[in-house]
Design a protein around this motif. Structure first.
Motif, PDB file in Angstrom:
ATOM      1  N   GLU A 117       0.821  -1.208   0.000  1.00  0.00           N
ATOM      2  CA  GLU A 117       0.000   0.000   0.000  1.00  0.00           C
ATOM      3  C   GLU A 117       0.854   1.258   0.000  1.00  0.00           C
ATOM      4  O   GLU A 117       0.441   2.293  -0.510  1.00  0.00           O
ATOM      5  N   VAL A 118       2.047   1.191   0.568  1.00  0.00           N
ATOM      6  CA  VAL A 118       2.937   2.354   0.648  1.00  0.00           C
ATOM      7  C   VAL A 118       3.697   2.546  -0.658  1.00  0.00           C
ATOM      8  O   VAL A 118       3.710   3.637  -1.226  1.00  0.00           O
ATOM      9  N   TRP A 119       4.337   1.485  -1.125  1.00  0.00           N
ATOM     10  CA  TRP A 119       5.261   1.582  -2.254  1.00  0.00           C
ATOM     11  C   TRP A 119       4.527   1.371  -3.574  1.00  0.00           C
ATOM     12  O   TRP A 119       4.524   0.293  -4.155  1.00  0.00           O
ATOM     13  N   VAL A 120       3.896   2.463  -4.015  1.00  0.00           N
ATOM     14  CA  VAL A 120       3.134   2.492  -5.256  1.00  0.00           C
ATOM     15  C   VAL A 120       3.705   3.614  -6.114  1.00  0.00           C
ATOM     16  O   VAL A 120       3.840   4.752  -5.648  1.00  0.00           O
ATOM     17  N   ASP A 121       4.039   3.283  -7.355  1.00  0.00           N
ATOM     18  CA  ASP A 121       4.593   4.277  -8.275  1.00  0.00           C
ATOM     19  C   ASP A 121       3.658   5.481  -8.376  1.00  0.00           C
ATOM     20  O   ASP A 121       2.457   5.331  -8.615  1.00  0.00           O
ATOM     21  N   GLY A 122       4.190   6.667  -8.128  1.00  0.00           N
ATOM     22  CA  GLY A 122       3.419   7.896  -8.219  1.00  0.00           C
ATOM     23  C   GLY A 122       2.797   8.350  -6.910  1.00  0.00           C
ATOM     24  O   GLY A 122       2.378   9.500  -6.798  1.00  0.00           O
ATOM     25  N   ALA A 123       2.728   7.477  -5.906  1.00  0.00           N
ATOM     26  CA  ALA A 123       2.201   7.859  -4.594  1.00  0.00           C
ATOM     27  C   ALA A 123       3.236   8.731  -3.885  1.00  0.00           C
ATOM     28  O   ALA A 123       4.379   8.845  -4.321  1.00  0.00           O
TER      29      ALA A 123
ATOM     30  N   GLN B 257      13.262  -2.552  -1.578  1.00  0.00           N
ATOM     31  CA  GLN B 257      13.526  -3.774  -2.351  1.00  0.00           C
ATOM     32  C   GLN B 257      14.191  -3.522  -3.695  1.00  0.00           C
ATOM     33  O   GLN B 257      13.903  -4.207  -4.672  1.00  0.00           O
ATOM     34  N   ASP B 258      15.086  -2.570  -3.771  1.00  0.00           N
ATOM     35  CA  ASP B 258      15.805  -2.256  -5.015  1.00  0.00           C
ATOM     36  C   ASP B 258      14.865  -2.068  -6.197  1.00  0.00           C
ATOM     37  O   ASP B 258      15.249  -2.243  -7.349  1.00  0.00           O
ATOM     38  N   ARG B 259      13.604  -1.709  -5.898  1.00  0.00           N
ATOM     39  CA  ARG B 259      12.597  -1.580  -6.945  1.00  0.00           C
ATOM     40  C   ARG B 259      11.883  -0.232  -6.920  1.00  0.00           C
ATOM     41  O   ARG B 259      11.280   0.164  -7.907  1.00  0.00           O
ATOM     42  N   PHE B 260      11.909   0.450  -5.782  1.00  0.00           N
ATOM     43  CA  PHE B 260      11.264   1.743  -5.627  1.00  0.00           C
ATOM     44  C   PHE B 260      12.216   2.678  -4.895  1.00  0.00           C
ATOM     45  O   PHE B 260      13.044   2.229  -4.106  1.00  0.00           O
ATOM     46  N   PHE B 261      12.044   3.984  -5.112  1.00  0.00           N
ATOM     47  CA  PHE B 261      12.782   4.962  -4.332  1.00  0.00           C
ATOM     48  C   PHE B 261      11.958   6.228  -4.211  1.00  0.00           C
ATOM     49  O   PHE B 261      11.055   6.492  -5.011  1.00  0.00           O
ATOM     50  N   ALA B 262      12.263   6.997  -3.171  1.00  0.00           N
ATOM     51  CA  ALA B 262      11.575   8.279  -2.962  1.00  0.00           C
ATOM     52  C   ALA B 262      12.335   9.082  -1.928  1.00  0.00           C
ATOM     53  O   ALA B 262      13.041   8.541  -1.077  1.00  0.00           O
ATOM     54  N   LEU B 263      12.150  10.366  -1.992  1.00  0.00           N
ATOM     55  CA  LEU B 263      12.611  11.274  -0.952  1.00  0.00           C
ATOM     56  C   LEU B 263      11.450  11.386   0.031  1.00  0.00           C
ATOM     57  O   LEU B 263      10.303  11.503  -0.402  1.00  0.00           O
ATOM     58  N   SER B 264      11.715  11.309   1.341  1.00  0.00           N
ATOM     59  CA  SER B 264      10.617  11.403   2.296  1.00  0.00           C
ATOM     60  C   SER B 264       9.799  12.656   2.003  1.00  0.00           C
ATOM     61  O   SER B 264      10.342  13.730   1.786  1.00  0.00           O
ATOM     62  N   GLY B 265       8.487  12.465   1.918  1.00  0.00           N
ATOM     63  CA  GLY B 265       7.586  13.552   1.563  1.00  0.00           C
ATOM     64  C   GLY B 265       7.453  13.765   0.070  1.00  0.00           C
ATOM     65  O   GLY B 265       6.719  14.646  -0.373  1.00  0.00           O
ATOM     66  N   GLY B 266       8.149  12.956  -0.721  1.00  0.00           N
ATOM     67  CA  GLY B 266       8.136  13.115  -2.175  1.00  0.00           C
ATOM     68  C   GLY B 266       7.481  11.957  -2.889  1.00  0.00           C
ATOM     69  O   GLY B 266       7.057  10.961  -2.290  1.00  0.00           O
ATOM     70  N   GLN B 267       7.413  12.077  -4.195  1.00  0.00           N
ATOM     71  CA  GLN B 267       6.769  11.080  -5.047  1.00  0.00           C
ATOM     72  C   GLN B 267       7.619   9.813  -5.137  1.00  0.00           C
ATOM     73  O   GLN B 267       8.832   9.868  -5.321  1.00  0.00           O
ATOM     74  N   ILE B 268       6.959   8.674  -5.043  1.00  0.00           N
ATOM     75  CA  ILE B 268       7.604   7.370  -5.171  1.00  0.00           C
ATOM     76  C   ILE B 268       7.777   7.047  -6.650  1.00  0.00           C
ATOM     77  O   ILE B 268       6.864   7.244  -7.449  1.00  0.00           O
ATOM     78  N   THR B 269       8.974   6.554  -6.993  1.00  0.00           N
ATOM     79  CA  THR B 269       9.266   6.155  -8.368  1.00  0.00           C
ATOM     80  C   THR B 269       9.590   4.671  -8.389  1.00  0.00           C
ATOM     81  O   THR B 269      10.384   4.189  -7.586  1.00  0.00           O
ATOM     82  N   GLU B 270       8.961   3.955  -9.306  1.00  0.00           N
ATOM     83  CA  GLU B 270       9.293   2.547  -9.491  1.00  0.00           C
ATOM     84  C   GLU B 270      10.394   2.472 -10.537  1.00  0.00           C
ATOM     85  O   GLU B 270      10.176   2.747 -11.715  1.00  0.00           O
ATOM     86  N   ALA B 271      11.592   2.189 -10.088  1.00  0.00           N
ATOM     87  CA  ALA B 271      12.761   2.042 -10.954  1.00  0.00           C
ATOM     88  C   ALA B 271      13.833   1.326 -10.147  1.00  0.00           C
ATOM     89  O   ALA B 271      13.989   1.591  -8.952  1.00  0.00           O
ATOM     90  N   THR B 272      14.543   0.448 -10.771  1.00  0.00           N
ATOM     91  CA  THR B 272      15.568  -0.310 -10.059  1.00  0.00           C
ATOM     92  C   THR B 272      16.745   0.576  -9.682  1.00  0.00           C
ATOM     93  O   THR B 272      16.950   1.650 -10.265  1.00  0.00           O
TER      94      THR B 272
END
Length: 113
Positions: free
Chosen positions: A40-46, A81-96
């Motif tokens: 629920e947390v690690w969603v691309d664009g969330a 999981q080497d699959r998502f990244f984000a800056l706290s408070g920022g948009q999540i990106t799905e990319a390895t």
């Protein structure tokens, strides 16, 4: 650059328990079941919460927040999981973590723009 993953994890663990004093047992204030599901947390664009402490995987294990504190003070650069990244408070990106998008975001955090 300061690696703060361990510190963040320790802070998360400290937030999950309190000491009742000498001779008392530590009682959890927050159980892993109270952490949001990672799916629920690690969603691309969330947007990743500024107060992200971690999440619970499908098997019930806790995935603590681990990341790098940005040089600019903009927040914590977190990966999942080497699959998502984000800056706290920022948009999540799905990319390895071996992608150009990750490399650019990591560089902007650790070196600045």
């Amino acid at each position: 650059m300061r690696v703060t993953g361990t510190l963040v994890l320790l802070a998360a663990l400290a937030a999950c328990s309190s000491d009742t004093g000498a001779g008392g047992d530590a009682k959890p204030e927050q159980s892993p079941n109270e952490l949001p599901a990672c799916s629920e947390v690690w969603v691309d664009g969330a947007v990743l919460s500024m107060n992200y402490l971690g999440c619970t995987n499908e098997d019930g294990s806790v995935e603590g927040a681990a990341g790098v504190e940005c040089e600019s003070g903009a927040g914590l650069f977190v990966t999942y999981q080497d699959r998502f990244f984000a800056l706290s408070g920022g948009q999540i990106t799905e990319a390895t973590t071996d992608s150009d998008a990750y490399a650019e975001a990591y560089h902007a955090c650790t070196v600045g723009s």
